[in-house]
Design a protein around this motif. Structure first.
Motif, PDB file in Angstrom:
ATOM      1  N   PRO A 246     -13.240 -44.375  27.231  1.00  0.00           N
ATOM      2  CA  PRO A 246     -12.357 -44.746  28.351  1.00  0.00           C
ATOM      3  C   PRO A 246     -12.844 -45.992  29.083  1.00  0.00           C
ATOM      4  O   PRO A 246     -14.027 -46.327  29.060  1.00  0.00           O
ATOM      5  CB  PRO A 246     -12.415 -43.514  29.270  1.00  0.00           C
ATOM      6  CG  PRO A 246     -12.899 -42.399  28.404  1.00  0.00           C
ATOM      7  CD  PRO A 246     -13.806 -43.026  27.402  1.00  0.00           C
TER       8      PRO A 246
ATOM      9  N   THR B  70     -10.497 -43.550  36.004  1.00  0.00           N
ATOM     10  CA  THR B  70     -10.632 -44.113  34.658  1.00  0.00           C
ATOM     11  C   THR B  70      -9.318 -44.053  33.899  1.00  0.00           C
ATOM     12  O   THR B  70      -8.462 -43.201  34.180  1.00  0.00           O
ATOM     13  CB  THR B  70     -11.716 -43.351  33.865  1.00  0.00           C
ATOM     14  OG1 THR B  70     -11.911 -43.981  32.601  1.00  0.00           O
ATOM     15  CG2 THR B  70     -11.310 -41.907  33.648  1.00  0.00           C
TER      16      THR B  70
ATOM     17  N   PRO C  68      -7.564 -43.691  29.998  1.00  0.00           N
ATOM     18  CA  PRO C  68      -7.971 -43.000  28.768  1.00  0.00           C
ATOM     19  C   PRO C  68      -8.606 -43.971  27.785  1.00  0.00           C
ATOM     20  O   PRO C  68      -8.540 -45.192  27.958  1.00  0.00           O
ATOM     21  CB  PRO C  68      -6.649 -42.447  28.231  1.00  0.00           C
ATOM     22  CG  PRO C  68      -5.605 -43.353  28.791  1.00  0.00           C
ATOM     23  CD  PRO C  68      -6.096 -43.742  30.155  1.00  0.00           C
TER      24      PRO C  68
END
Length: 416
Positions: A125, A188, A190
Motif C-alpha cells: 500500500p 493509506t 490499497p
C-alpha cells in the motif's frame, strides 16, 4: 603536444566508469579467509536448513561481488543527482530496473519458479507510513554514507564507519518493528500494481514502465547537457580475464547483472531481493535474549516462527551474509580491504543515519532494494513513491551533512 594528449586521455577516461591503471597487490590471506568462511557457511546452511537456502547464499555472494566491483551506489547516485546534476548513477538505475522489470514480467506473468515457490512481487500500500518512511530513509542514507545494499557491501569492503551504520540500521529496524502497529493505522491507499490493478496485465505494465524508464532517461540526458556536471571518478581496472576478479566493472554492466540476479532471486525463493527485514530479525532476537517479549509485537504477531529458528533459516539473512563475504573477497582481490579510523563526526552521522534508515525501511515496506528496486520491478506504485520521497530526503540531507564534517559534490569539482 604530449600534454594535450595526456589531457585528452584524462577527459576520455572521465566519461567512463572504469580506467586501466595499476592495482594494489592481491591480499591473498584475506582472499583465502573469505573463501574458506564462505565454503564452511555454505555447508552449514545446507546441512541445517535446505539446499535452496544454500543457493540463496551463493546468490548473495554474487550480489556482493558485483556491488563491490562496480561500487554500485544508490546513495551516491541520488546525492550526485541532487547536488550537481550528475545523472550517471540514475541512468544505471533505469537500465537495472528495465532489465529486472522485463524478467519480473515473465516470471510473475507465467508463475515460473526454479524451486516450486510461487513467485510474488513486492506490491504494498501507499500511505503516510510509506511517504514518511522513505523520506527519512533518504535522509538517513546520506548521513550514513550508504543505503541497505551499500551498508553491507562496504562493511565487507572494509569501510570502518559502516559498521556503525549497520548497528544503527539494526537498532532502527527494531524500533520500527516495535512502532509498526501505530503506523499501520495511519491513512493509506490499497496496494496498487501497475500491471494487475490497472487491468493492463504484465505485458501492458511492462510497456508502461519501459516508457517511464525511457522518459526518465531522456530527462537525464537533457539535465546533463544543460548542467554539464562533473563526472564520476573512474574506478581502476585491468585488462583481460583478470578484470573479472581484480579490476572494477563498468557501471552499466553491473546494472544488467543486478537486474538478472534479482530476477533469479524471485524465481528461487518466490520473492524479490530484500535486505532490511533481516536487520529487524537480528535485533529482535538479540533483545529477546534479555527477556523482551517481541513475539507479541504487531510486526511479529502474524509469523513469530523466525524468532525461534536459526537465522540461517531466514533467506534474507543468508543472502546478507553472502553480500558481506562476496564484497570482502572482491575487495581482497583488489587489495582494497583497509579499515581505517573513524572521525567523531562521521561516526555520529553513521549511527544517526543507520537508525533513520532502519526505522524508515520498516515503515516504507522496504529500503532501496526491497521498496525501490524490488517494488518498481514488481510494478508496485509504492516503489515509485519511495523513489520520489527518498530523493526529497536526500535534498534535505545535503544541508545536514556539513554539520558532521561531510562534503557534498560541488559543480566546480573536476570529478564527483
Amino acid at each position: 603536444m604530449q600534454q594535450q594528449t595526456v589531457q585528452q586521455t584524462v577527459e576520455e577516461n572521465n566519461t567512463r566508469s572504469t580506467v586501466i591503471a595499476p592495482l594494489d597487490p592481491v591480499q591473498k590471506p584475506f582472499v583465502w579467509i573469505g573463501a574458506i568462511v564462505s565454503l564452511l557457511l555454505f555447508i552449514t546452511i545446507v546441512s541445517v536448513t535446505t539446499f535452496t537456502q544454500g543457493v540463496l547464499f551463493l546468490i548473495g555472494l554474487a550480489f556482493g561481488l558485483v556491488l563491490l566491483h562496480a561500487r554500485f551506489g544508490f546513495t551516491s547516485a541520488f546525492r550526485r543527482l541532487i547536488s550537481v546534476g550528475n545523472v550517471q548513477g540514475l541512468q544505471a538505475h533505469m537500465l537495472m530496473l528495465a532489465v529486472a522489470t522485463t524478467l519480473f514480467a515473465i516470471i510473475l506473468g507465467t508463475g515460473f519458479s526454479f524451486t516450486g515457490n510461487a513467485p510474488q512481487g513486492y506490491v504494498f500500500p501507499v500511505g503516510i507510513s510509506v511517504i514518511f518512511g522513505s523520506f527519512i530513509f533518504g535522509i538517513g542514507m546520506q548521513l550514513g554514507s550508504g543505503c541497505a545494499s551499500g551498508t553491507l557491501y562496504t562493511v565487507g569492503g572494509g569501510k570502518s564507519s559502516m559498521i556503525l551504520t549497520l548497528l544503527g540500521f539494526i537498532g532502527g529496524s527494531v524500533l520500527g518493528a516495535y512502532h509498526i502497529g501505530f503506523w499501520r493505522e495511519t491513512p493509506t491507499l490499497p496496494a496498487i500494481s501497475l500491471a494487475e490493478s490497472t487491468g493492463f496485465g504484465y505485458f501492458g505494465g511492462w510497456i508502461l514502465q519501459l516508457v517511464i524508464f525511457l522518459g526518465i532517461y531522456g530527462i537525464t540526458v537533457k539535465v546533463a547537457r544543460k548542467k554539464n556536471p562533473p563526472k564520476m571518478a573512474p574506478l581502476k581496472t585491468t585488462t583481460g580475464l583478470k578484470k573479472l576478479w581484480r579490476g572494477a566493472w563498468p557501471l552499466l554492466l553491473a546494472a544488467v547483472i543486478l537486474g538478472v540476479l534479482n530476477a533469479i532471486t524471485l524465481a528461487v525463493r518466490g520473492n524479490p531481493w530484500g535486505i532490511t527485514s533481516a536487520f529487524a530479525l537480528w535485533g529482535s532476537k538479540f533483545i529477546q535474549m534479555f527477556g523482551v517479549d517481541v513475539a507479541n509485537w504487531t510486526y511479529w504477531s502474524n509469523d513469530p516462527a523466525p524468532l525461534n529458528q536459526t537465522v540461517l533459516a531466514d533467506s534474507t539473512s543468508v543472502m546478507n551474509f553472502g553480500i558481506i563475504l562476496g564484497a570482502f573477497i572482491a575487495a581482497s582481490f583488489q587489495g582494497n580491504f583497509k579499515p581505517g579510523k573513524i572521525k567523531p563526526g562521521i561516526g555520529a552521522a553513521s549511527i544517526i543515519g543507520g537508525v533513520l534508515m532502519g526505522y524508515g525501511a520498516r515503515l516504507a515496506f522496504g529500503c532501496n532494494i526491497g521498496a525501490y528496486f524490488g517494488g518498481i520491478a514488481s510494478f508496485s506504485l509504492h516503489g515509485w513513491v519511495w523513489m520520489i520521497m527518498a530523493l526529497a530526503g536526500t535534498y534535505l540531507a545535503l544541508f545536514l551533512r556539513p554539520m558532521f564534517g561531510m562534503k557534498n559534490p560541488n559543480p566546480k569539482d573536476s570529478i564527483c
